[in-house]
Structures are given as C-alpha cells and as structure tokens.
Design a protein around this motif. Structure first.
Motif, PDB file in Angstrom:
ATOM      1  N   ASP A  39      42.069  32.963  43.143  1.00 29.49           N
ATOM      2  CA  ASP A  39      43.351  33.368  43.726  1.00 29.49           C
ATOM      3  C   ASP A  39      44.350  32.086  43.840  1.00 29.49           C
ATOM      4  O   ASP A  39      43.889  30.927  43.367  1.00 29.49           O
ATOM      5  N   ASP A  40      45.281  32.326  44.812  1.00 29.47           N
ATOM      6  CA  ASP A  40      46.195  31.062  44.921  1.00 29.47           C
ATOM      7  C   ASP A  40      45.440  30.021  45.657  1.00 29.47           C
ATOM      8  O   ASP A  40      45.934  28.704  45.336  1.00 29.47           O
ATOM      9  N   ALA A  41      44.557  30.183  46.516  1.00 28.89           N
ATOM     10  CA  ALA A  41      43.856  29.134  47.149  1.00 28.89           C
ATOM     11  C   ALA A  41      42.415  29.668  47.550  1.00 28.89           C
ATOM     12  O   ALA A  41      41.975  30.857  47.659  1.00 28.89           O
ATOM     13  N   SER A  84      53.239  26.004  48.618  1.00 33.32           N
ATOM     14  CA  SER A  84      53.646  27.395  47.939  1.00 33.32           C
ATOM     15  C   SER A  84      52.455  28.090  47.739  1.00 33.32           C
ATOM     16  O   SER A  84      52.344  29.358  48.347  1.00 33.32           O
ATOM     17  N   ASP A  85      51.211  27.743  47.360  1.00 40.26           N
ATOM     18  CA  ASP A  85      50.165  28.316  47.072  1.00 40.26           C
ATOM     19  C   ASP A  85      49.444  28.797  48.605  1.00 40.26           C
ATOM     20  O   ASP A  85      48.859  29.707  48.526  1.00 40.26           O
ATOM     21  N   ILE A  86      49.530  27.996  49.465  1.00 41.23           N
ATOM     22  CA  ILE A  86      49.148  28.128  50.853  1.00 41.23           C
ATOM     23  C   ILE A  86      49.799  29.196  51.424  1.00 41.23           C
ATOM     24  O   ILE A  86      49.311  30.419  52.039  1.00 41.23           O
ATOM     25  N   TYR A 158      45.021  38.516  49.727  1.00 32.82           N
ATOM     26  CA  TYR A 158      44.556  38.114  48.321  1.00 32.82           C
ATOM     27  C   TYR A 158      45.463  38.904  47.241  1.00 32.82           C
ATOM     28  O   TYR A 158      46.217  40.107  47.497  1.00 32.82           O
ATOM     29  N   ARG A 159      45.309  38.460  46.152  1.00 37.40           N
ATOM     30  CA  ARG A 159      45.853  38.950  44.982  1.00 37.40           C
ATOM     31  C   ARG A 159      45.561  40.419  44.537  1.00 37.40           C
ATOM     32  O   ARG A 159      46.159  41.170  44.142  1.00 37.40           O
ATOM     33  N   SER A 160      44.314  40.756  45.309  1.00 38.49           N
ATOM     34  CA  SER A 160      43.450  41.799  44.927  1.00 38.49           C
ATOM     35  C   SER A 160      43.776  43.132  45.930  1.00 38.49           C
ATOM     36  O   SER A 160      43.386  44.144  45.631  1.00 38.49           O
ATOM     37  N   ILE A 235      51.159  36.481  45.904  1.00 40.62           N
ATOM     38  CA  ILE A 235      50.971  35.593  44.825  1.00 40.62           C
ATOM     39  C   ILE A 235      52.251  34.869  44.848  1.00 40.62           C
ATOM     40  O   ILE A 235      53.371  35.367  45.077  1.00 40.62           O
ATOM     41  N   ASP A 236      52.341  33.508  44.574  1.00 38.67           N
ATOM     42  CA  ASP A 236      53.525  32.618  44.369  1.00 38.67           C
ATOM     43  C   ASP A 236      53.722  32.775  42.762  1.00 38.67           C
ATOM     44  O   ASP A 236      52.969  32.622  42.099  1.00 38.67           O
ATOM     45  N   ILE A 237      54.970  32.382  42.594  1.00 36.37           N
ATOM     46  CA  ILE A 237      55.513  32.566  41.006  1.00 36.37           C
ATOM     47  C   ILE A 237      55.673  31.227  40.646  1.00 36.37           C
ATOM     48  O   ILE A 237      56.540  30.360  40.811  1.00 36.37           O
ATOM     49  N   SER A 238      54.774  30.892  40.047  1.00 36.42           N
ATOM     50  CA  SER A 238      54.723  29.341  39.352  1.00 36.42           C
ATOM     51  C   SER A 238      54.702  29.402  37.840  1.00 36.42           C
ATOM     52  O   SER A 238      55.445  28.756  37.430  1.00 36.42           O
ATOM     53  N   ASP A 239      54.033  30.458  37.210  1.00 45.66           N
ATOM     54  CA  ASP A 239      54.128  30.526  35.773  1.00 45.66           C
ATOM     55  C   ASP A 239      55.021  31.533  35.311  1.00 45.66           C
ATOM     56  O   ASP A 239      55.258  31.651  34.153  1.00 45.66           O
TER      57      ASP A 239
END
Ligand code: ADP
Ligand code: MG
Length: 344
Positions: A39-41, A84-86, A158-160, A235-239
């Motif tokens: 996940d992000d963290a 951002s992930d937090i 969570y992303r899920s 989720i954060d938008i990094s990719d």
C-alpha cells in the motif's frame, strides 16, 4: 565444468514485479503488523492508534536533475513525496527520518540548502525530523526518507477498500508536474546548445512549480474529516493516474470506469501540452508526480462530496473482476494501461 546459473534481468520483472516478488517472499511475524508491503504505507498497530510508515528513495539522474532542481526544493520535495504517502492512508504525518549518501562535490552550504527545504516542509506539514543516516557515495546524491504518521483504527484507508458503485474522486489537477519537467528539459537543451540563451520559464511558472515544489494534500484529509466523509479507498498519484487506478482495481478486485472529459487539467497544462505536441489526456493519465490524492467514496456521500472545493468526480467503481477502463469523449471504453516510470 561448472554449470552456469541463469540470471534473470531485473528489466523482465519491472518495478512492480520486483516488489511483488519481495512481498511473496516476506513473512509477517508480529500481530501488530496490520499491513506490510503493498500500500502507500505500512500500518502498525501500537495498541491505541495506528502508526503508518512509508519510505521513498530519490536518486540523482533518475529522480532529479540538479542542473535545474535547486537543492532547497529537492529537500522540500523529498519530504513532501513521503508525507503524501502518509496522507494517502488517511493519516496525519508526524515524523521523518532522512538518509543521505553524498559525494564530496557537495559543500556544507549545499547540504544546508537541502536541509532548509526539509525544514520548511516540516514547518508547513507540522512534522518533526527525528533522525536518519549519512554516508559517502561514489555515484551522485541518494536520498531516502521515511515518514511516520498516525491514524485511528476506524479511519485508516487502504487501496483495497473500493466497492461497486463507489464514486472515484481526484484532487487538484493532473499532468502539470510532467509538463513542467518537459519545459525544464527543453530549456536545459536550449541552454546546453547555446549557453548565452537565458531560460524562458516565466510563462510556465505554475507547471515548473508543480514539478519542483509539489505539495502533499494533507488539507484534503482534514477537509474530508470535517465533512464527515471516510474514503473507501485511497492512493496518492506518484506514478500517474492510470497506474494508481490499476492499483485500486487490483487491490480491491473491482473494475472501474473513468471519463476522459472529466479529468481535471489546468488551462496552462492544456496549452503547453499542445505546444509540445503531447496529448493533454495522456499527460494527465500517465504524467506522474502530481502528488494529488485519488480516492473512492460511497454513493451515500455524493451530496457531501459534490460541494467540496478542488475535488473532481471522474468515474465509478464497477463489478468485481471487471476491467479498469477509460471512457473517451466518443463513448468508447478502452482498457487503462499503466505507463508509469520504467526504472529498469
Ligand atoms: P508508492 O508509489 O506509494 O511509494 P511503491 O510502489 O514504491 O509505492 O511501493 C508499493 C509497496 O511496496 C509499499 O508497501 C512499499 O513499502 C513496498 N516496497 C517497495 N520497494 C520495496 C523493497 N525494496 N522492499 C520491500 N518492500 C518494498
Ligand atoms: Mg503512494
């Protein structure tokens, strides 16, 4: 003769394949480890609130180019991408550790600049720098930051968690950071070809700022709380949006549809994309480094979410096992592909 053991090229796996492989070989031993890799963290149950922990590594010439990235901005950005992930776990950032590997081409003053950026991010996001590690490096600057944050058991996201009919939302606008980077690269090429030429960046201020000094959307975490909305997934938008949507689809086991005409793209991004012969929608989908939040909310929260500023509703979660699709202006639904960043 010794038999040669066949070695697999990392490029065959790619970044996500490699992470998946590490995840599959990892054993969790402590009951407090609520969420490990994926996940992000990570989420750690400390007995009262949950602690979330996330690390990111930034490598010179892969993640940043010091010829146009001032060290102060680099410090700021390094902290922000972790914060951002937090935020993406619906958590409040609290502490940071900073690990540096650097060569002697950096002066004390240069490192001071880097830490001014870190300190400015700590001030803006109310986090504490609590440690790290320092080493020498033979190959440029390497920065690894770990951020820690806090969230209640009820609020962790969570992303899920996305489920059928949930509304897909995104904060801010997309693609600007990528376009800022393209402008910076173009001006660098012009400068290298003719050092007398001065970079022409003033028309692109917003884009360049989005790339050099992004912000983490911790404001949205507070805003959603105040509005009484708990995202079902985040989720954060990094990719890049497409890549992050695929993570939500995969982790939740659901399909999704997003609408290309709903994607938030700033006017200057639009104009600049066209000037650079790039498709603005592709920049929004695959550009990356926006550090906006992508999240889903229950249909029942529609009335609350639709009035919140700086949040755009871009689509819906569909049935279990469905595809992640982009619905174009002409009504065609095409499967989303993650371009993201190919590190290997
Ligand atoms: P993000 O883009 O949000 O930073 P990543 O794609 O980097 O997320 O990471 C996804 C998950 O994989 C996270 O849980 C992260 O901690 C984990 N991860 C990434 N690299 C490694 C590694 N080398 N070893 C163990 N876990 C890793
Ligand atoms: Mg992330």
């Amino acid at each position: 003769m010794e038999k040669e053991v066949k070695k697999t090229d990392i490029g065959n796996l790619g970044e996500f394949g490699l992470i998946e492989r590490i995840k599959d070989s990892t054993v969790t031993r402590n009951p407090g480890t609520k969420k490990g890799i994926g996940d992000d963290a990570a989420v750690i149950d400390t007995g009262s609130n949950l602690m979330v922990v996330s690390s990111d590594i930034l490598v010179e010439e892969i993640h940043f180019d010091l010829s146009f990235m001032p060290l102060k901005h680099l410090g700021y950005k390094s902290a922000v991408v972790n914060i951002s992930d937090i935020a993406a776990m619906n958590a409040i950032p609290r502490q940071l550790t900073v690990n540096l590997a650097l060569s002697n081409r950096f002066s004390v003053e240069a490192i001071d600049e880097f830490y001014k950026g870190i300190s400015s991010a700590c001030e803006n996001y109310k986090v504490d720098l609590v440690g790290g590690d320092t080493s020498s490096s033979t190959s440029g600057l390497i920065i690894s930051i770990t951020a820690m944050g806090e969230v209640t058991q009820e609020e962790v996201t969570y992303r899920s968690g996305a489920k059928e009919n949930d509304i897909i939302c995104v904060t801010g606008d997309l693609g600007a950071s990528y376009l800022g980077l393209q402008v910076l690269k173009r001006e660098k090429a012009v400068y290298l070809a003719n050092p007398d030429m001065q970079p022409e960046l003033s028309d692109f201020d917003y884009l360049v700022k989005r790339h050099l000094k992004p912000e983490a959307r911790t404001d949205i975490i507070h805003e959603l709380k105040e509005a009484g909305i708990k995202p079902t997934a985040m989720i954060d938008i990094s990719d890049g949006l497409a890549s992050e949507l695929l993570h939500i689809a995969k982790e939740s086991g659901h399909g999704l549809n997003i609408h290309s005409d709903k994607l938030p793209i700033d006017d200057l991004s639009f104009k600049t994309a066209e000037e650079l012969n790039l498709d603005p929608t592709t920049c929004a989908l695959n550009g990356g480094e926006d550090y906006e939040l992508l999240f889903t909310v229950d249909q029942n929260d529609y009335e609350k979410i639709k009035y919140l500023p700086d949040i755009t509703l871009i689509g819906y979660i569909t049935a279990k096992g469905g595809d992640a699709r982009l619905v174009t202006n002409t009504g065609d639904a095409i499967p989303l592909k993650a371009q993201g960043w190919q590190h290997f």
